[in-house]
Design a protein around this motif. Sequence first.
Motif, PDB file in Angstrom:
ATOM      1  N   LYS A  97       0.815  -1.212   0.000  1.00 60.03           N
ATOM      2  CA  LYS A  97       0.000   0.000   0.000  1.00 60.03           C
ATOM      3  C   LYS A  97       0.852   1.268   0.000  1.00 60.03           C
ATOM      4  N   ASN A 144       2.837   4.387  -1.171  1.00 54.27           N
ATOM      5  CA  ASN A 144       2.738   5.227  -2.360  1.00 54.27           C
ATOM      6  C   ASN A 144       4.081   5.241  -3.073  1.00 54.27           C
ATOM      7  N   GLY A 195       6.273   6.474  -6.545  1.00 52.15           N
ATOM      8  CA  GLY A 195       6.380   7.321  -7.730  1.00 52.15           C
ATOM      9  C   GLY A 195       7.548   6.880  -8.592  1.00 52.15           C
ATOM     10  N   ASP A 251       1.756   5.123  -8.553  1.00 49.30           N
ATOM     11  CA  ASP A 251       0.820   6.137  -8.083  1.00 49.30           C
ATOM     12  C   ASP A 251       1.044   7.460  -8.790  1.00 49.30           C
ATOM     13  N   GLU A 252       2.262   7.683  -9.257  1.00 53.10           N
ATOM     14  CA  GLU A 252       2.570   8.863 -10.056  1.00 53.10           C
ATOM     15  C   GLU A 252       3.787   8.558 -10.920  1.00 53.10           C
ATOM     16  N   GLN A 264       5.121  13.483  -4.916  1.00 52.33           N
ATOM     17  CA  GLN A 264       4.307  13.423  -3.708  1.00 52.33           C
ATOM     18  C   GLN A 264       4.336  12.052  -3.046  1.00 52.33           C
ATOM     19  N   SER A 265       5.008  11.095  -3.678  1.00 53.79           N
ATOM     20  CA  SER A 265       5.061   9.735  -3.145  1.00 53.79           C
ATOM     21  C   SER A 265       6.138   9.607  -2.078  1.00 53.79           C
ATOM     22  N   GLU A 266       5.934   8.695  -1.147  1.00 54.77           N
ATOM     23  CA  GLU A 266       6.916   8.490  -0.084  1.00 54.77           C
ATOM     24  C   GLU A 266       8.081   7.632  -0.547  1.00 54.77           C
TER      25      GLU A 266
END
Length: 282
Positions: A4, A6, A8, A35-36, A85-87
Motif C-alpha cells: 500500500k 505510495n 512514484g 501512483d505517479e 508526492q510519493s513516499e
Amino acid sequence: MESKINVGIIISTYNNPSWLEKTLWGYLYQTRPADEIIIADDGSKEDTRLLINSFKDKLPIKHIWHEDNGFQKSRILNKALIASQSEYIIFTDQDCIPRKDFIATHIKYAEEGFFLSGGYFKLPMNISLQLSQEDIATGNAFSLKWLKQQHLKYNFKCTKLIKNSKFNQFMNFITPTKATWNGCNASGWRKDMLTINGFNEEMQYGGQDREFGERLFNLGIKSKQIRYSAIVIHLDHKRPYKTKESIAKNIGIRKNTRKKNIIETPSGIKQLHSNIPNQVIT
C-alpha cells in the motif's frame, strides 16, 4: 514491504520521444501500477511534450520541463523530486523499458534505512528499433527465447533475464558488482533524498548518480542488490554529452564527497526552492 506504500517513478528524458514511448508502454502493463509518474525533461522539443500528453489518459503522468541549457540532468531530477508526492521513489531513464513486475519488485524489497540498486539488460540497436508495444505487452521483449529468435547474441549478461526467484536471489548475492545508486534503476525513500539535498547540480554526465548514492551511504543508508530481480531492458543509443572534462570534474567531486563524508550537497534542492527559473509543470 507493504504494497500500500505510495510509489512514484521519475523518468529522465531528453529529445528521444521514440525511446520514451517504448518505456512508457512498459508502465501500462505493470502488475502494480505507479501512483505517479514524473517525466524529468531536460529541455526536449515539442514532439516529446505531445507524446507525453498522449499518455495522460492512461498513466498518472506529470511533465516537468525546463529550457535546454546543456546537460542538466541533476537539476531536472531535483525539480522532479520537489514535484513528487510519493513516499517511495524509483528513478529510471527514457531508454529503460520495465518488465511487468518491475514496480512490484522494488516495493517487495523496499525497507527503511536502505536504497535498492538495480541494473539493466542492454539490447543492440536493431532489436531496440523493432520493439513494438505488443512485444512489451506480451513479455516477448524480456524473453531470452524470443530475443534469440531476433538474433540476440548470447552471453553471460543474458542470465539477468532468467525469471526464477531462487536463481535471482543467488545471483544478487554472488555478483561482484557493488550495490551503488544507478540512475537507470534505483529506488529509495523520498525523505532520505531530501535529507541529502537531492542531486549535486554542479555535476554533469558521469557519476552524478553514484555521488548521490555515496551521500546516502554517508547518511547511514545501506543498499540492497536487486539487479537480477528488478528488470529493465536498455535501448541502445549514443552519448554525445559524454566529455572527458565532465568525467574528470565529477571524479573530483566524488572524491571530495567520500573524503569529507559529505551528506548534504551545497548545490541541490534547498537552492532550488527559492528560485526555479524557466520551469513548466503540466
